[in-house]
Motif scaffolding. Structure first.
Motif, mmCIF file in Angstrom:
data_model
loop_
_atom_site.group_PDB
_atom_site.id
_atom_site.type_symbol
_atom_site.label_atom_id
_atom_site.label_comp_id
_atom_site.label_asym_id
_atom_site.label_seq_id
_atom_site.Cartn_x
_atom_site.Cartn_y
_atom_site.Cartn_z
ATOM 1 N N VAL A 5 64.570 37.081 21.418
ATOM 2 C CA VAL A 5 65.393 35.980 20.942
ATOM 3 C C VAL A 5 66.037 36.398 19.633
ATOM 4 O O VAL A 5 65.349 36.650 18.648
ATOM 5 C CB VAL A 5 64.534 34.718 20.732
ATOM 6 C CG1 VAL A 5 65.388 33.592 20.204
ATOM 7 C CG2 VAL A 5 63.864 34.314 22.033
ATOM 8 N N GLN A 214 63.689 25.427 19.296
ATOM 9 C CA GLN A 214 63.953 26.447 20.310
ATOM 10 C C GLN A 214 64.639 25.785 21.513
ATOM 11 O O GLN A 214 64.041 25.578 22.560
ATOM 12 C CB GLN A 214 62.662 27.146 20.733
ATOM 13 C CG GLN A 214 62.237 28.246 19.779
ATOM 14 C CD GLN A 214 61.392 29.292 20.466
ATOM 15 O OE1 GLN A 214 60.308 29.004 20.953
ATOM 16 N NE2 GLN A 214 61.882 30.519 20.498
ATOM 17 N N GLN A 217 66.169 29.052 23.911
ATOM 18 C CA GLN A 217 65.247 30.009 24.504
ATOM 19 C C GLN A 217 65.400 29.930 26.021
ATOM 20 O O GLN A 217 65.344 28.854 26.620
ATOM 21 C CB GLN A 217 63.811 29.676 24.098
ATOM 22 C CG GLN A 217 62.765 30.664 24.535
ATOM 23 C CD GLN A 217 62.252 30.435 25.938
ATOM 24 O OE1 GLN A 217 62.336 29.344 26.486
ATOM 25 N NE2 GLN A 217 61.735 31.477 26.543
ATOM 26 N N ALA A 222 62.487 26.309 26.789
ATOM 27 C CA ALA A 222 63.607 25.714 26.047
ATOM 28 C C ALA A 222 63.345 24.213 25.952
ATOM 29 O O ALA A 222 62.982 23.569 26.941
ATOM 30 C CB ALA A 222 64.917 25.994 26.762
ATOM 31 N N ASN A 258 68.240 28.232 18.318
ATOM 32 C CA ASN A 258 66.932 28.768 18.708
ATOM 33 C C ASN A 258 66.174 29.168 17.444
ATOM 34 O O ASN A 258 66.151 30.332 17.064
ATOM 35 C CB ASN A 258 67.119 29.980 19.627
ATOM 36 C CG ASN A 258 65.845 30.296 20.385
ATOM 37 O OD1 ASN A 258 64.761 30.153 19.857
ATOM 38 N ND2 ASN A 258 65.979 30.724 21.628
ATOM 39 N N ALA A 289 56.705 32.212 21.988
ATOM 40 C CA ALA A 289 57.220 33.423 21.349
ATOM 41 C C ALA A 289 56.144 34.123 20.522
ATOM 42 O O ALA A 289 55.302 33.483 19.881
ATOM 43 C CB ALA A 289 58.410 33.079 20.461
ATOM 44 N N GLU A 368 57.965 37.141 25.266
ATOM 45 C CA GLU A 368 59.088 36.584 24.514
ATOM 46 C C GLU A 368 58.931 36.931 23.043
ATOM 47 O O GLU A 368 57.959 36.520 22.396
ATOM 48 C CB GLU A 368 59.140 35.065 24.693
ATOM 49 C CG GLU A 368 60.262 34.398 23.901
ATOM 50 C CD GLU A 368 60.115 32.888 23.799
ATOM 51 O OE1 GLU A 368 60.716 32.306 22.873
ATOM 52 O OE2 GLU A 368 59.385 32.300 24.620
ATOM 53 N N TYR A 370 60.533 36.995 19.047
ATOM 54 C CA TYR A 370 61.401 36.217 18.165
ATOM 55 C C TYR A 370 61.942 37.146 17.092
ATOM 56 O O TYR A 370 61.181 37.881 16.446
ATOM 57 C CB TYR A 370 60.625 35.061 17.530
ATOM 58 C CG TYR A 370 61.472 34.103 16.724
ATOM 59 C CD1 TYR A 370 62.375 33.246 17.355
ATOM 60 C CD2 TYR A 370 61.371 34.048 15.340
ATOM 61 C CE1 TYR A 370 63.147 32.357 16.621
ATOM 62 C CE2 TYR A 370 62.131 33.154 14.601
ATOM 63 C CZ TYR A 370 63.022 32.312 15.245
ATOM 64 O OH TYR A 370 63.776 31.434 14.516
#
Length: 673
Positions: A5, A214, A217, A222, A258, A289, A368, A370
């Motif tokens: 992300v 977020q 995402q 999300a 995000n 994340a 995921e 960040y």
């Protein structure tokens, strides 16, 4: 493939910021002065506090969003306590019906709630950390926590844990930090006392990182997608707010926003003098994340202007402080906690940020990441200083002593926690808190094997109540699960379908191993070598309450079932996975109690593939062609002795376990009988 992300903070002028609105949105600016979170502190050994859950208007710059919140705030107060304290939390649920009611293992019950004290070594029985308490709208529950007299001093957190709405409520902002204070006595080194409560709270920097913004995402975490899945009240959504330029606000947020917040702020600015040490207490208060934390210069590049030494993980001190070095990072899984000692000797502007490294993918699998700033540091002063940070740290609690040197006959029980695709643990989805998948006696050392038959995705597995010590990463010779929308099947690494499957096995399943099914093999070799690309791995002998288990991994850990009997919840801390069924319960029972548990799924124990693959306490004896001749069941504890293995705790251990040589053979060689 890594999902990363990327977040870009676009700076705008004050006038532009003031013109932004729900009908004319724009990029957030952040940059307000750092505000320390509020706190509630125990007095004379008692902490009393009331948390009221209701809908609140949460405003971040020009955006006002309706969230379920405690006492009208984004994030709860820091709960500060000491070992041995009594903590009473009155949880009041002022939310209202109706809400989505579906079967277990679905996104549901957005207006019911409860509380979990993540990381405390505490009883799981009511009225303490029982996550199966269910507060319907309009109900109240009094939690009464007796903090263990030996509980590690450290940084922990609390959050809702109602199965079905955990992701929704945590990512909506319901989380808070717990600080168990260091004793202000000779058991705490002077340099730790100098930057810690109770006497030097002004030197603590408490940082609660929350994924509350977020929106963009990708995938099921999300926030607008979560709201849609759980059928949130339409009045709490932004999809009916029409923009001046066309479209709606929810779609704009999903396309553009995000962000993690830091104590409810965006990129706040903390000012500290050059040469003064601070203690950073940090929590990744989310369920999606991963954060890879470090301090960078004003261009987001590695810097030597600040020295960072990590002193703890998941609320347990290291043996000694570990310097990150320029470019070094703290890998913080969803729900992870870490403490740093930080000194910036060179005045200037720095940023605490999360920065992933593609080289680490082989140690994590698909997760995921960040990639953004979280905090700005303004270091004041006119000259460079030379302050250093000592490395010595407090001793651990006796129940978190070193188990790595125990002999085989000092380990009482062994079991497997197997992650697999389709949100399953030990090949089943959650069904009931009393469907115990394994039982163990109190005051015994247990050895567990984390394995992951998912060939692509890493899973952060959290165990309640007791921390566990990492012993080793081992060769993975187990099965590989292939999942589709209807079912899933286990194959061996040669591509043949396993004999041992699971309770919902469909022999008509169509599919084979993907071409890249074996790409993540070799964690044991990479872990042992260390160096570049291994940041996702845990360090030998460190204690965790949550562990990333990468695809096709086999990790040994040990822990002591100290004091507390009752349910032990195990789950993936990707919270959409937990809500969807990637959760199970174990049980700690009194010594001598019945150890019967629902360990199998269909014809298989977790981790099995071939017909005669062994599992702890069950050794199958096979002839040369693989057919089973006899099966011998060895009940844990049939040969026991009382012994002391350090500290003052008397623990129960087995004599020589007949299965152990076979078990080691299974984890070290091919699954071929």
């Amino acid at each position: 493939m890594m999902l990363v992300v990327f977040v870009v903070a676009v700076l705008v002028t004050e006038g532009m910021s003031q013109s932004c609105s729900h009908t004319s949105p724009c990029a957030f600016t952040g940059g307000d002065p750092f505000v320390a979170p509020p706190e509630q502190v125990s007095v004379s050994g008692v902490l009393n506090y009331e948390l009221t859950v209701d809908i609140a208007d949460i405003t971040i710059e020009w955006l006002t969003t309706k969230r379920r919140a405690w006492n009208g705030q984004l994030g709860g107060p820091v709960l500060r306590m000491r070992k041995g304290d009594q903590v009473n939390i009155n949880l009041v649920n002022n939310l209202m019906l109706p809400h989505k009611l579906l079967d277990v293992n679905d996104q549901r019950l957005p207006n019911s709630t409860n509380l979990h004290t993540h990381g405390l070594h505490i009883s799981s029985q009511e009225p303490q950390d029982n996550v199966f308490v269910h507060l319907e709208p309009g109900e109240t529950y009094m939690y009464r926590y007796q903090i263990d007299a030996e509980n590690e001093p450290g940084t922990l957190w609390y959050h809702p844990h109602l199965h079905g709405s955990t992701l929704f409520q945590v990512h909506g902002g319901m989380a808070g930090m717990i600080v168990v204070e260091d004793p202000a006595d000779s058991t705490t080194p002077a340099h730790i006392q100098a930057v810690s409560c109770p006497n030097n709270c002004d030197k603590e920097v408490r940082l609660l990182f929350q994924p509350v913004l977020q929106y963009s995402q990708r995938g099921p975490r999300a926030f607008a997608t979560i709201q849609d899945d759980i059928q949130d009240n339409a009045l709490f959504r932004h999809n009916s707010e029409i923009l001046d330029a066309g479209g709606n606000l929810e779609d704009w947020l999903t396309a553009n926003v995000n962000h993690f917040t830091t104590n409810g702020q965006l990129w706040p600015v903390l000012t500290i003098p050059a040469g003064e040490v601070r203690r950073f207490r940090m929590v990744n208060a989310g369920g999606g994340a991963f954060l890879e934390l470090h301090i960078a210069d004003n261009s987001d590049q590695p810097t030597t202007g600040c020295t960072v030494k990590q002193i703890s993980l998941d609320g347990v001190y290291f043996d000694s402080a570990v310097e990150l070095g320029a470019g070094g990072r703290t890998f913080l899984v969803p729900s992870g906690k870490a403490d740093w000692l930080v000194v910036c000797n060179t005045p200037g502007t720095y940023h605490l940020r999360s920065t992933p490294d593609n080289a680490d993918e082989m140690s994590t699998g698909n997760i995921e990441h960040y990639n953004a700033r979280l905090l700005t540091l303004t270091v004041t002063g006119s000259t460079t200083t030379t302050t250093t940070i000592a490395d010595n740290l407090p001793a651990k609690a006796t129940f978190n002593r070193d188990f790595s040197t125990l002999s085989d006959d000092e380990v009482f029980g062994r079991f497997v926690i197997e992650a697999s695709p389709g949100t399953r643990l030990n090949r089943e989805r959650f069904s009931s808190n009393t469907d115990y998948r394994f039982k163990m006696e109190a005051e015994t050392v247990q050895e567990l094997y984390f394995v992951n038959s998912d060939s692509q995705d890493g899973h952060p597995i959290h165990i309640h109540i007791n921390h566990f010590q990492i012993i080793s990463y081992n060769p993975y010779t187990g099965p590989i699960a292939v999942n589709n929308r209807q079912s899933y099947v286990f194959f061996n690494q040669a591509g043949d379908r396993c004999f041992r499957q699971h309770s919902t096995y469909d022999e008509n399943f169509t599919g084979n191993l993907p071409n890249n099914a074996l790409q993540f093999l070799g964690h044991d070799t990479r872990w042992a070598a260390g160096g570049t690309g291994t940041r996702g791995y845990a360090t030998a002998k460190q204690f965790h309450d949550v562990l990333l288990v990468p695809p096709l991994a086999n990790i040994t850990a040990r822990f002591l079932t100290h004091t507390y009997t009752g349910e032990v919840v195990v789950h993936c801390h990707l919270l959409n996975h937990e809500d969807s069924g990637m959760m199970m319960t174990l049980e700690i029972v009194a010594q001598g109690a019945d150890l019967t548990a629902n360990t199998t799924s269909g014809n298989a124990y977790p981790g099995q593939c071939a017909e005669c693959d062994p599992f702890p306490f069950n050794t199958a004896v096979c002839d040369a062609d693989g057919s089973t001749l006899t099966t011998t069941t060895t009940v844990a504890g049939t040969s026991t002795t009382a012994t002391t293995t350090g500290g003052s705790d008397t623990i129960k251990t087995t004599g020589a376990l007949m299965f152990f040589a076979v078990l080691l053979s299974w984890f070290s060689h091919s699954h071929v009988c």
